[in-house]
Design an enzyme around this catalytic site. Structure first.
Site, mmCIF file in Angstrom:
data_model
loop_
_atom_site.group_PDB
_atom_site.id
_atom_site.type_symbol
_atom_site.label_atom_id
_atom_site.label_comp_id
_atom_site.label_asym_id
_atom_site.label_seq_id
_atom_site.Cartn_x
_atom_site.Cartn_y
_atom_site.Cartn_z
ATOM 1 N N ARG A 176 0.614 -1.132 0.342
ATOM 2 C CA ARG A 176 -0.124 0.309 -0.017
ATOM 3 C C ARG A 176 0.745 1.425 0.352
ATOM 4 O O ARG A 176 1.314 1.772 1.013
ATOM 5 C CB ARG A 176 -0.793 0.037 1.518
ATOM 6 C CG ARG A 176 -1.563 1.140 1.302
ATOM 7 C CD ARG A 176 -3.141 1.094 0.834
ATOM 8 N NE ARG A 176 -4.009 -0.032 1.527
ATOM 9 C CZ ARG A 176 -4.508 -0.590 0.236
ATOM 10 N NH1 ARG A 176 -5.322 -0.196 -0.726
ATOM 11 N NH2 ARG A 176 -5.175 -1.164 0.581
ATOM 12 N N GLN A 196 -8.136 -8.031 -7.621
ATOM 13 C CA GLN A 196 -8.256 -6.761 -7.934
ATOM 14 C C GLN A 196 -7.177 -6.177 -8.463
ATOM 15 O O GLN A 196 -5.986 -6.298 -8.028
ATOM 16 C CB GLN A 196 -8.948 -6.687 -6.437
ATOM 17 C CG GLN A 196 -8.367 -4.776 -6.009
ATOM 18 C CD GLN A 196 -9.843 -4.418 -5.902
ATOM 19 O OE1 GLN A 196 -10.330 -4.295 -6.807
ATOM 20 N NE2 GLN A 196 -9.378 -3.184 -5.345
ATOM 21 N N ARG A 208 1.459 -5.797 -9.731
ATOM 22 C CA ARG A 208 2.064 -4.925 -8.710
ATOM 23 C C ARG A 208 2.079 -6.052 -7.816
ATOM 24 O O ARG A 208 2.870 -5.773 -6.669
ATOM 25 C CB ARG A 208 0.594 -4.253 -7.968
ATOM 26 C CG ARG A 208 -0.555 -4.706 -7.628
ATOM 27 C CD ARG A 208 -1.767 -4.356 -7.134
ATOM 28 N NE ARG A 208 -2.453 -4.652 -6.570
ATOM 29 C CZ ARG A 208 -3.209 -4.618 -5.693
ATOM 30 N NH1 ARG A 208 -3.578 -2.987 -4.950
ATOM 31 N NH2 ARG A 208 -4.938 -4.652 -5.294
ATOM 32 N N HIS A 251 -1.305 3.386 -9.866
ATOM 33 C CA HIS A 251 -1.644 3.439 -8.495
ATOM 34 C C HIS A 251 -0.912 4.781 -8.476
ATOM 35 O O HIS A 251 -0.616 4.627 -7.073
ATOM 36 C CB HIS A 251 -2.167 2.443 -8.316
ATOM 37 C CG HIS A 251 -3.335 2.422 -7.307
ATOM 38 N ND1 HIS A 251 -3.351 3.164 -6.341
ATOM 39 C CD2 HIS A 251 -4.194 1.528 -7.347
ATOM 40 C CE1 HIS A 251 -4.792 3.298 -5.820
ATOM 41 N NE2 HIS A 251 -5.455 2.381 -5.688
ATOM 42 N N ASP A 254 -13.801 7.611 -4.997
ATOM 43 C CA ASP A 254 -13.487 6.785 -5.926
ATOM 44 C C ASP A 254 -14.196 7.648 -6.898
ATOM 45 O O ASP A 254 -14.952 6.704 -7.757
ATOM 46 C CB ASP A 254 -13.376 5.302 -5.551
ATOM 47 C CG ASP A 254 -13.075 4.846 -6.143
ATOM 48 O OD1 ASP A 254 -12.159 4.465 -7.698
ATOM 49 O OD2 ASP A 254 -13.599 3.343 -5.537
ATOM 50 N N GLU A 282 -4.265 8.292 -10.374
ATOM 51 C CA GLU A 282 -3.707 7.619 -11.338
ATOM 52 C C GLU A 282 -3.815 7.740 -12.699
ATOM 53 O O GLU A 282 -5.256 8.439 -12.840
ATOM 54 C CB GLU A 282 -4.875 6.026 -10.539
ATOM 55 C CG GLU A 282 -5.475 5.901 -9.476
ATOM 56 C CD GLU A 282 -6.485 4.647 -8.746
ATOM 57 O OE1 GLU A 282 -6.300 4.098 -9.642
ATOM 58 O OE2 GLU A 282 -6.490 5.523 -7.830
HETATM 59 C C1 BG6 Z 1 -8.554 2.584 -7.074
HETATM 60 C C2 BG6 Z 1 -10.321 2.191 -6.800
HETATM 61 O O1 BG6 Z 1 -7.890 2.603 -8.216
HETATM 62 O O2 BG6 Z 1 -8.095 1.272 -5.593
HETATM 63 C C3 BG6 Z 1 -10.863 1.678 -5.912
HETATM 64 O O3 BG6 Z 1 -10.982 2.734 -7.903
HETATM 65 C C4 BG6 Z 1 -9.728 0.915 -4.472
HETATM 66 O O4 BG6 Z 1 -12.091 1.072 -5.965
HETATM 67 C C5 BG6 Z 1 -8.182 0.863 -4.959
HETATM 68 O O5 BG6 Z 1 -10.948 0.410 -3.629
HETATM 69 C C6 BG6 Z 1 -7.527 0.571 -3.889
HETATM 70 O O6 BG6 Z 1 -7.537 -0.668 -3.945
HETATM 71 P P1 BG6 Z 1 -6.710 -1.491 -3.070
HETATM 72 O O7 BG6 Z 1 -6.855 -3.373 -4.688
HETATM 73 O O8 BG6 Z 1 -5.373 -1.522 -3.419
HETATM 74 O O9 BG6 Z 1 -7.092 -1.899 -2.307
#
Ligand code: BG6
Length: 290
Positions: free
Chosen positions: A50, A68, A73, A143, A188, A247
């Site tokens: 993160r 996701q 990544r 991101h 978001d 992003e």
């Molecule tokens: C953003 C998305 O790019 O990333 C969100 O639009 C998401 O919906 C956020 O919650 C964080 O994603 P993650 O998988 O890193 O927790």
């Protein structure tokens, strides 16, 4: 975890993890860190980290069958090479198909991420080539977690009049009315065919950051705000105050590549004394043949 450190003669520097080819630090010559890393970020092979600049590929969010934000990544990238000149120190990392990626996404590909740091800028360029004999498509994003003093005092400029999908309101399509987007709640938003140049002001305390993109058509703005923040791994209760994700993304219209075709997109962050956006530009396509 193996980390690559880029140091430019000016004192500007960047750190890149081979895990995810994730830029985790960008420092100005004076030592100011411009990227945010969650206070309790964990660094576990195969798990997302993160903060910094995660590379989203080949699927944005949950918009498909993959985990996701895809697998780039959480994959281990390899260093292809590095280069220094007067203006930049840069390195290129590579990811291509493996047994693990094939099991999720049955396509042969080559992805390159070039990170380049100078006295006042960081540029990240993602290139993808279809090395398979059939076409494929993908969605993608850089991101970027930008570090800011206090989100309540920060403002993002340049999105005015643009259409966006509000993911916090079941993808309702809205038009951005504000001249200065000040995030005051869980946000978001996917800005469709967004402008190529934005300015992030950080409460007037520091010079603004200019955010330029090429190749990527969309921009995602994300902050979990206080009510959601601790549901995101690594984030503590106050962390939402100190970051905004802006992003460079292509998520609305997937990029389609035929055999041998390539696409490229970049995001450049620069810290300037200036205040204006300069000549405005709209989204551009980064696709071309090899
Ligand atoms: C953003 C998305 O790019 O990333 C969100 O639009 C998401 O919906 C956020 O919650 C964080 O994603 P993650 O998988 O890193 O927790």
């Amino acid at each position: 975890m193996p980390v690559l450190r880029l140091a430019h003669a000016s004192g500007g520097s960047a750190e890149i993890y081979l895990h995810g080819a994730q830029v985790m630090s960008w420092m100005l010559p004076g030592g100011e860190e411009k990227l945010f890393v969650a206070s309790e970020a964990s660094f576990v092979p195969g798990q997302p980290i993160r903060g910094g600049i995660p590379v989203v590929f080949p699927q944005f969010a949950h918009d498909g069958p993959l985990p996701q934000h895809g697998f780039a990544r959480t994959a281990l990238w390899t260093l292809l090479g590095d280069e220094d000149d007067e203006r930049h120190a840069s390195a290129t990392l590579e990811l291509s198909e493996s047994e693990a990626t094939n099991a999720l996404w049955p396509h042969r590909f080559q992805a390159h991420l070039t990170v380049s740091v100078g006295a006042s800028e960081l540029e990240v360029t993602l290139g993808v080539t279809n090395t398979d004999s059939h076409s494929f498509n993908f969605t993608t994003a850089l991101h970027t977690y930008l570090a800011i003093g206090d989100i309540r005092e920060a403002a993002l400029e340049g999105l005015t009049g643009g259409e966006y999908l509000d993911k916090t309101r079941e993808n309702t399509r809205l038009v951005e009315e504000s001249e200065r987007l000040v995030v005051m709640e869980h946000t978001d938003s996917v800005y469709v065919d967004a402008p190529n140049s934005l300015i992030l002001r950080d409460g007037g305390r520091r010079p603004p950051t200019r955010i330029d993109k090429t190749g990527f058509r969309d921009v995602v703005v994300w902050n979990p705000w206080s009510e959601k923040v601790t549901t995101f791994s690594g984030m503590t209760a106050e962390d939402y105050l100190h970051t905004i994700c802006v992003e460079a993304a292509q998520v609305i219209v997937p990029i389609e590549l035929g055999p041998g075709e390539s696409w490229q997109g970049s995001q450049k962050l620069s810290v300037q004394g200036g205040t204006g956006l300069g000549a405005p530009g709209r989204a551009t396509e980064g696709k071309g043949a090899t």
